[in-house]
Enzyme design. Structure first.
Site, short mmCIF file in Angstrom:
data_model
loop_
_atom_site.label_atom_id
_atom_site.label_comp_id
_atom_site.label_asym_id
_atom_site.label_seq_id
_atom_site.Cartn_x
_atom_site.Cartn_y
_atom_site.Cartn_z
N PRO A 2 0.83 -1.21 0.00
CA PRO A 2 0.00 0.00 0.00
C PRO A 2 0.86 1.26 0.00
O PRO A 2 1.92 1.31 0.64
CB PRO A 2 -0.79 -0.12 1.31
CG PRO A 2 -0.78 -1.58 1.64
CD PRO A 2 0.54 -2.09 1.13
N ARG A 254 12.76 -3.69 -7.65
CA ARG A 254 11.38 -3.35 -8.01
C ARG A 254 11.33 -2.99 -9.49
O ARG A 254 12.29 -2.43 -10.06
CB ARG A 254 10.86 -2.17 -7.19
CG ARG A 254 10.83 -2.40 -5.70
CD ARG A 254 9.89 -3.51 -5.28
NE ARG A 254 8.51 -3.21 -5.63
CZ ARG A 254 7.69 -2.49 -4.86
NH1 ARG A 254 8.11 -1.99 -3.72
NH2 ARG A 254 6.43 -2.29 -5.23
#
Length: 264
Positions: A2, A254
């Site tokens: 989140p 990432r």
């Protein structure tokens, strides 16, 4: 994981549902049993957030510190709540609202002064009124790490995740591989201002919105459950602005996405 606006929305929800009343706190899983016992039945004073960190402040100076990490979630329920399902780290029950926390990276009991130690490791949070964007610039301008990595570094800016990182760089036509020392002060200031506005929309709407209306051509990049974006998770698809194929690579663990034409 989140992004920051989600934690601020949770803080607002928990403040509204639990604030200024006793809360029944338990740990059905058992891993937070001691901490839950310490605040069980105490008055929930307030909830606050800084970046991706959530704080539940209880009467007596005790604080439950939560970081959801990659897999943590709060599920909501009416009262009376059904028996817990799965690995519920923490259950909170108020007069007419309950929530279960599953899978957080951090769920710990700390004292009020310990919040300062957590915050000291974080950069400014764009959603906080006391945020100072110049602190982010001070760290970016000294680093040779790629700006795409720096924006994800929570010690630089707290609350930015992979969606905001990729979308912000596209909106400002900055290549994610440009070193921090090569990014101008005016560019960082403009990104900060834009980020504050984007995250406020996310806080208000409950979803990430980054595409300007004039650029939303209905290209085939929409998938249920994920935001409509310029570059994020659009590898191999045409850029909304110039039509060039969006590229992707792994940067410090990432995925990063960019348009090679618009973000030279």
């Amino acid at each position: 994981m989140p992004e920051g606006h989600t934690l601020h929305r949770l803080a607002r929800l928990h403040q509204r549902k639990f604030g200024r009343a006793p809360v029944i706190v338990s740990s059905p899983q058992g891993r937070f049993a001691e901490g839950a016992s310490a605040v069980n039945g105490r008055v929930f004073k307030k909830a606050s957030a800084w970046g991706k960190h959530l704080f539940h402040h209880y009467e007596g100076g005790r604080v439950v510190h939560v970081h959801l990490g990659l897999y943590g979630t709060f599920s909501e329920s009416e009262v009376p709540m059904p028996p817990p399902v799965g690995q519920v780290r923490m259950r909170m029950v108020g007069s007419d609202f309950g929530t279960d926390l599953r899978g957080p990276t951090v769920c710990e009991l700390i004292d009020e002064p310990d919040i300062d130690d957590v915050v000291a490791r974080l950069g400014p949070d764009p959603l906080r009124r006391d945020a100072d964007g110049s602190l982010a610039w001070a760290r970016i301008r000294k680093s040779r790490r790629p700006i795409g990595a720096l924006l994800m570094d929570q010690t630089v800016i707290a609350g930015v995740g992979n969606v905001y990182r990729n979308e912000l760089l596209f909106r400002h036509r900055i290549n994610p591989y440009r070193p921090g020392v090569k990014v101008g002060e005016d560019e960082v200031a403009a990104m900060w201002t834009d980020l504050v506005a984007l995250m406020k929309v996310g806080l208000r709407r409950g979803k990430i919105i980054t595409v300007e209306r004039e650029d939303d051509h209905g290209l085939p990049s929409y998938r249920p459950g994920r935001p409509r974006t310029y570059v994020y998770r659009r590898a191999g698809e045409p850029c909304r602005v110039c039509g060039t194929e969006i590229r992707t690579a792994v940067m410090e663990g990432r995925n990063v996405f960019w348009c090679p034409t618009d973000q030279t």
